[in-house]
Write an enzyme that holds these catalytic residues in place. Structure first.
Site, mmCIF file in Angstrom:
data_model
loop_
_atom_site.group_PDB
_atom_site.id
_atom_site.type_symbol
_atom_site.label_atom_id
_atom_site.label_comp_id
_atom_site.label_asym_id
_atom_site.label_seq_id
_atom_site.Cartn_x
_atom_site.Cartn_y
_atom_site.Cartn_z
ATOM 1 N N HIS A 72 0.417 -14.296 -0.293
ATOM 2 C CA HIS A 72 1.530 -14.133 -1.226
ATOM 3 C C HIS A 72 2.204 -12.784 -0.993
ATOM 4 O O HIS A 72 1.550 -11.760 -1.057
ATOM 5 C CB HIS A 72 1.046 -14.236 -2.677
ATOM 6 N N TYR A 197 4.136 -13.921 -14.048
ATOM 7 C CA TYR A 197 3.579 -13.227 -15.214
ATOM 8 C C TYR A 197 4.698 -13.163 -16.247
ATOM 9 O O TYR A 197 5.739 -12.555 -15.979
ATOM 10 C CB TYR A 197 3.145 -11.804 -14.862
ATOM 11 N N PRO A 289 -8.075 -9.387 -17.077
ATOM 12 C CA PRO A 289 -7.693 -10.090 -15.849
ATOM 13 C C PRO A 289 -6.240 -9.891 -15.414
ATOM 14 O O PRO A 289 -5.896 -10.244 -14.289
ATOM 15 C CB PRO A 289 -7.949 -11.560 -16.194
ATOM 16 N N LYS A 293 -7.985 -7.603 -10.917
ATOM 17 C CA LYS A 293 -8.719 -6.549 -10.208
ATOM 18 C C LYS A 293 -10.245 -6.708 -10.229
ATOM 19 O O LYS A 293 -10.940 -6.002 -9.494
ATOM 20 C CB LYS A 293 -8.352 -5.176 -10.789
ATOM 21 N N TYR A 381 -0.902 -3.316 -7.317
ATOM 22 C CA TYR A 381 -1.202 -4.757 -7.312
ATOM 23 C C TYR A 381 -1.837 -5.180 -5.982
ATOM 24 O O TYR A 381 -2.814 -5.935 -5.972
ATOM 25 C CB TYR A 381 0.079 -5.561 -7.578
HETATM 26 C C1 PHB Z 1 -6.015 -16.629 -11.488
HETATM 27 O O1 PHB Z 1 -5.503 -17.272 -10.563
HETATM 28 O O2 PHB Z 1 -6.965 -17.082 -12.139
HETATM 29 C C2 PHB Z 1 -5.446 -15.298 -11.810
HETATM 30 C C3 PHB Z 1 -4.438 -14.788 -11.037
HETATM 31 C C4 PHB Z 1 -3.901 -13.553 -11.329
HETATM 32 C C5 PHB Z 1 -4.365 -12.836 -12.407
HETATM 33 C C6 PHB Z 1 -5.392 -13.337 -13.183
HETATM 34 C C7 PHB Z 1 -5.950 -14.575 -12.883
HETATM 35 O O3 PHB Z 1 -3.811 -11.638 -12.702
#
Ligand code: PHB
Ligand code: APR
Length: 386
Positions: A72, A197, A289, A293, A381
């Site tokens: 990505h 997000y 989450p 990280k 990130y």
């Molecule tokens: C996930 O794919 O479960 C996931 C992805 C990004 C995040 C948290 C969880 O920031």
């Protein structure tokens, strides 16, 4: 029985450490309380930094990751009804790989260079303040003892390792957030080819994925929420409401096969070494989450620790071992700060008020108009250097 390093816990941290040490010719035994099926049943995040991918390569456990992992180059921040792309690759020259933590665990289990003992009960690290530590455990009703040079506590937040350290030798830092994440897995194509997000008046939402045909979605929920109260239909309706219209309309829904609620917490224990006992991964720190990280921090701890142990066995030097805690914590705190700031920027806080909301709006607006601000977000990130 005697070995060089006993690792407590066969999550990603313990398995990766075991694999790296075994490949360096260091004898290790991994003791895990649960069964391997149970360990593989846990669903966690799925974004890997390049440093973590490199370590999995070194561990000889990355061939499926290279075949099936999704590179990505960016992600979306959605707010105010619109989508804003953070161009990770353009801003940092680096990218992330979307690959489920369950799959990482499975690949490490299958590599099998280290000895793993599952369903080991009452594991106890002992005498780690002296030169001759050992670990005791019970298996099939029999008590066993393994003498060793070092013990690695990779047994997660609720493990025995951190709890074995005298209270006055450890300092703990914690922030508990006043909400949780309700997550759902479904075999439907992801709504977008990149993660989204979303900051929304109804609460945070995240659109993630495991593959081109499997999606992982989350909505912010309250701490009182119960999974049973969330039918699939209710979840999909809530997610749709929190996304910009184009995504809401494109969202493909279907029956879920996993749904769970996770609380959000930041936690750090200092130091990460007590004599001949080390802590690594969730045993030493937890991040919310947002930013994914958790696994990546476990990987960076393991990087410092495996280097230190290799240096000890090849050069008879304690330098890396003495430096481990400070090295690991310097990176840990930066990721703790980043995860906290992403969480703070994107969620609705019950007590945030109108002031908190304006601050979020200003921060998001700054991010999408300032290359410097976007670069700071992007470099965290994709992962700070080891
Ligand atoms: C996930 O794919 O479960 C996931 C992805 C990004 C995040 C948290 C969880 O920031
Ligand atoms: N004895 C033996 N094993 C134990 C004990 C114990 N007393 N207590 C816990 N364990 C095992 C757990 O069953 C689990 O398999 O230790 C393992 C810890 O694994 P994780 O919790 O996955 O922690 P870690 O390996 O540090 O992984 C960090 O994974 O948990 C996620 O959010 C976390 O993404 C982060 C990453």
């Amino acid at each position: 029985m005697r070995t060089q390093v006993v690792i407590i816990g066969a999550g990603p941290a313990g398995l990766l450490l075991g694999q790296l040490l075994a490949r360096a010719g260091i004898e290790t035994v991994i003791l895990e309380r649960a069964s391997s099926e149970y360990v593989l049943g846990r669903v966690r995040a799925g974004v890997l930094e390049q440093g973590a991918v490199r370590l999995l390569d070194e561990a000889g456990a990355a061939s499926r990751l290279h075949r099936e992992g999704l590179p990505h180059d960016g992600f979306s921040l959605a707010f105010d009804g619109r989508d804003h792309r953070i161009d990770l690759f353009g801003l940092t020259g680096s990218r992330v790989t979307v690959y489920g933590q369950t799959e990482v665990t499975r690949d490490l289990m299958e590599a099998r260079d280290a000895i793993s003992i599952y369903e080991a009960a009452n594991v106890q690290p002992q005498d780690f303040d002296g030169e001759n530590p050992f670990v005791t455990y019970e298996k099939d009703g029999v008590t066993h003892r393994i003498d060793c040079d070092f013990i690695a506590g990779c047994d997660g937040f609720h493990g025995v390792s951190r709890k074995s350290v005298p209270q006055d030798a450890i300092r703990e830092f914690e922030r508990v957030y006043p909400f949780g994440w309700l997550g759902l897995l479904a075999d439907v194509p992801p709504v977008s080819h990149e993660l989204i997000y979303a900051n929304h008046p109804r609460g945070f939402a995240l659109c993630s994925m495991r593959s081109a045909t499997r999606s992982r979605y989350y909505v912010q929920c309250t701490l009182e929420d119960r999974v049973e109260a969330w039918s699939d239909d209710r979840f999909w309706d809530e997610l749709r409401r929190r996304l910009p219209v184009a995504h809401a309309e494109a969202l493909v829904t279907g029956p879920s096969f996993e749904k769970s609620i996770a609380p959000l917490r930041s936690f750090v224990a200092e130091p990460m070494r007590f004599g001949r006992l080390f802590l690594a991964g969730d045993a030493a720190h937890i991040v919310p989450p947002t930013g994914a990280k958790g696994l990546n921090l476990a990987a960076s701890d393991v990087h410092y620790l495996s280097d230190a142990l290799r240096e000890f066995y090849t050069e008879k030097s304690m330098a890396g071992i003495d430096a481990y805690s400070a090295r690991a914590l310097a990176r840990v705190w930066k990721a703790v700060r980043f995860s906290w700031s992403m969480t703070t920027m994107l969620h609705r806080f019950p007590d945030g008020g109108a002031f908190g909301q304006r601050i979020q709006e200003a921060e998001l607006d700054y991010l999408i108009h300032s290359r410097a601000a976007a670069t700071a977000l992007a470099e965290n990130y994709v992962g700070l250097p080891y």
